[in-house]
Structure formats: structure tokens, C-alpha cells
Write a protein that holds these residues in place. Structure first.
Motif, PDB file in Angstrom:
ATOM      1  N   LYS A   1       0.863  -1.185   0.029  1.00  0.00           N
ATOM      2  CA  LYS A   1       0.159  -0.050   0.002  1.00  0.00           C
ATOM      3  C   LYS A   1       0.762   1.181   0.091  1.00  0.00           C
ATOM      4  CE  LYS A   1      -3.655   2.083   2.771  1.00  0.00           C
ATOM      5  NZ  LYS A   1      -4.531   2.278   3.605  1.00  0.00           N
ATOM      6  N   ASP A   2       1.871   1.162   0.962  1.00  0.00           N
ATOM      7  CA  ASP A   2       2.907   2.290   0.813  1.00  0.00           C
ATOM      8  C   ASP A   2       3.426   2.797  -0.437  1.00  0.00           C
ATOM      9  OD1 ASP A   2       2.316   2.570   3.605  1.00  0.00           O
ATOM     10  OD2 ASP A   2       3.783   1.588   4.230  1.00  0.00           O
ATOM     11  N   LEU A   3       3.895   1.612  -1.197  1.00  0.00           N
ATOM     12  CA  LEU A   3       4.850   1.785  -2.113  1.00  0.00           C
ATOM     13  C   LEU A   3       3.682   2.183  -3.322  1.00  0.00           C
ATOM     14  CD1 LEU A   3       6.970   1.801  -4.126  1.00  0.00           C
ATOM     15  CD2 LEU A   3       6.759  -0.814  -4.402  1.00  0.00           C
TER      16      LEU A   3
ATOM     17  N   ILE B   1       3.872   5.656  -5.700  1.00  0.00           N
ATOM     18  CA  ILE B   1       3.841   5.557  -7.465  1.00  0.00           C
ATOM     19  C   ILE B   1       2.364   6.018  -7.908  1.00  0.00           C
ATOM     20  CG2 ILE B   1       5.884   4.130  -7.268  1.00  0.00           C
ATOM     21  CD1 ILE B   1       3.975   1.919  -8.424  1.00  0.00           C
ATOM     22  N   ASN B   2       1.590   6.445  -7.048  1.00  0.00           N
ATOM     23  CA  ASN B   2       0.319   6.859  -7.619  1.00  0.00           C
ATOM     24  C   ASN B   2      -0.536   5.914  -8.329  1.00  0.00           C
ATOM     25  OD1 ASN B   2       0.169   9.459  -6.307  1.00  0.00           O
ATOM     26  ND2 ASN B   2       1.374  10.399  -8.270  1.00  0.00           N
ATOM     27  N   GLU B   3      -0.496   4.588  -7.856  1.00  0.00           N
ATOM     28  CA  GLU B   3      -0.881   3.336  -8.576  1.00  0.00           C
ATOM     29  C   GLU B   3      -1.842   2.603  -7.205  1.00  0.00           C
ATOM     30  OE1 GLU B   3      -1.311   2.618 -11.504  1.00  0.00           O
ATOM     31  OE2 GLU B   3       0.236   4.168 -12.226  1.00  0.00           O
ATOM     32  N   LYS B   4      -2.769   1.791  -7.640  1.00  0.00           N
ATOM     33  CA  LYS B   4      -3.508   1.072  -7.010  1.00  0.00           C
ATOM     34  C   LYS B   4      -2.714  -0.170  -6.302  1.00  0.00           C
ATOM     35  CE  LYS B   4      -8.158   1.965  -9.230  1.00  0.00           C
ATOM     36  NZ  LYS B   4      -9.044   1.633  -9.758  1.00  0.00           N
ATOM     37  N   PRO B   5      -3.001  -0.787  -4.914  1.00  0.00           N
ATOM     38  CA  PRO B   5      -2.386  -1.402  -4.528  1.00  0.00           C
ATOM     39  C   PRO B   5      -2.360  -2.917  -5.427  1.00  0.00           C
ATOM     40  CG  PRO B   5      -3.503  -0.327  -2.572  1.00  0.00           C
ATOM     41  CD  PRO B   5      -3.841   0.129  -3.833  1.00  0.00           C
TER      42      PRO B   5
ATOM     43  N   LEU C   1       0.128  -3.058  -7.950  1.00  0.00           N
ATOM     44  CA  LEU C   1       1.449  -3.690  -7.268  1.00  0.00           C
ATOM     45  C   LEU C   1       1.339  -5.197  -7.153  1.00  0.00           C
ATOM     46  CD1 LEU C   1       3.979  -2.367  -6.748  1.00  0.00           C
ATOM     47  CD2 LEU C   1       3.109  -2.144  -4.320  1.00  0.00           C
ATOM     48  N   GLN C   2       0.014  -5.586  -6.557  1.00  0.00           N
ATOM     49  CA  GLN C   2       0.270  -7.190  -6.528  1.00  0.00           C
ATOM     50  C   GLN C   2       0.243  -7.684  -7.521  1.00  0.00           C
ATOM     51  OE1 GLN C   2      -3.966  -7.294  -4.726  1.00  0.00           O
ATOM     52  NE2 GLN C   2      -3.278  -6.644  -2.520  1.00  0.00           N
ATOM     53  N   ASP C   3      -0.438  -7.153  -8.703  1.00  0.00           N
ATOM     54  CA  ASP C   3      -0.090  -8.063 -10.100  1.00  0.00           C
ATOM     55  C   ASP C   3       1.255  -8.022 -10.678  1.00  0.00           C
ATOM     56  OD1 ASP C   3      -3.063  -8.457 -10.130  1.00  0.00           O
ATOM     57  OD2 ASP C   3      -3.479  -6.782 -11.727  1.00  0.00           O
TER      58      ASP C   3
ATOM     59  N   ASN D   1       4.265  -2.207 -17.875  1.00  0.00           N
ATOM     60  CA  ASN D   1       4.180  -0.788 -18.271  1.00  0.00           C
ATOM     61  C   ASN D   1       5.481  -0.343 -18.136  1.00  0.00           C
ATOM     62  OD1 ASN D   1       3.614   1.670 -18.612  1.00  0.00           O
ATOM     63  ND2 ASN D   1       1.434   1.435 -17.814  1.00  0.00           N
ATOM     64  N   PRO D   2       6.142   0.270 -18.948  1.00  0.00           N
ATOM     65  CA  PRO D   2       7.319   0.971 -18.774  1.00  0.00           C
ATOM     66  C   PRO D   2       7.349   2.366 -17.846  1.00  0.00           C
ATOM     67  CG  PRO D   2       7.008   0.775 -21.020  1.00  0.00           C
ATOM     68  CD  PRO D   2       5.818   0.450 -20.502  1.00  0.00           C
ATOM     69  N   ALA D   3       6.286   3.004 -17.748  1.00  0.00           N
ATOM     70  CA  ALA D   3       6.146   4.063 -16.733  1.00  0.00           C
ATOM     71  C   ALA D   3       5.918   3.524 -15.322  1.00  0.00           C
ATOM     72  CB  ALA D   3       4.558   4.895 -17.259  1.00  0.00           C
ATOM     73  N   ILE D   4       5.208   2.339 -15.176  1.00  0.00           N
ATOM     74  CA  ILE D   4       5.000   1.977 -13.833  1.00  0.00           C
ATOM     75  C   ILE D   4       6.396   1.597 -13.485  1.00  0.00           C
ATOM     76  CG2 ILE D   4       3.799   0.436 -12.397  1.00  0.00           C
ATOM     77  CD1 ILE D   4       1.345   0.915 -14.202  1.00  0.00           C
TER      78      ILE D   4
END
Length: 107
Positions: free
Chosen positions: A52-54, A58-62, A65-67, A76-79
């Protein structure tokens, strides 16, 4: 007088079309490799960040990040770039998981 035609030969066109459809199927997009997921987890652990912190940094949903960590995400190169900057770990290219060098200084 209208006739029904030759019923024995009716399905061949459909079979040919179905075969063409199967041949033209697009391959599913490549997923993130397990080494990238492992590098993200190790980088997070080193900085003592939760998913959740990360994700917040990076302004993404948790769930995004799990995926990535589980290898289900399409890269995705931006992420990946945002995660590299926060974790200071290389997530793209050949030496995934290595510490990221700082920005190149011009002489």
C-alpha cells in the motif's frame, strides 16, 4: 419451387472460416517475469514499505502492485520506471534486481 440446397455440404464454409479465425488469433501480451516480482518484493522489504505504501508513492492502486509482484501484470514502462526510482532497484533490462546507479553526471 424453392429447394433447401445440399444439406450435406452446408457446414464446410463455416469450418473454413473457423479455421481462419483460429489461425489469426493474437497471442496474449507478455506478462512480467517472476524475477521482476521478486526484485520488487525485495526492494520493498529493504525500505520497509508495504504494498500500500509503495502504491501510494507511485500513484497506483495496491492491486496493480500485487499484479506486478505475482507476475500477472502486463509490463508498463512508466510504472516500472516509477518503481525503479522509489526502490532504487533495476526492474527493466538485463540485470534485474541490481541496485540502480544514480543519475549519470556530465563531466
Amino acid at each position: 419451387m424453392a429447394s433447401g440446397g445440399n444439406k450435406a455440404n452446408q457446414g464446410t464454409d463455416h469450418q473454413k472460416i473457423a479455421k481462419l479465425d483460429r489461425e489469426n488469433e493474437v497471442a496474449p501480451p507478455a506478462k512480467v517475469s517472476p524475477t521482476v516480482g521478486r526484485a520488487i518484493m525485495d526492494g520493498r522489504a529493504a525500505l520497509q514499505l508495504s504494498q500500500k505504501d509503495l502504491a501510494q508513492k507511485i500513484n497506483e492502486k495496491p492491486s496493480v502492485l500485487q499484479d506486478y509482484e505475482s507476475g500477472r501484470a502486463v509490463p508498463n514502462p512508466a510504472i516500472l520506471g516509477k518503481m525503479e526510482r522509489i526502490l532504487k532497484v533495476k526492474l527493466r533490462g538485463s540485470d534485474i534486481g541490481k541496485p540502480l546507479d544514480g543519475p549519470k553526471k556530465k563531466a
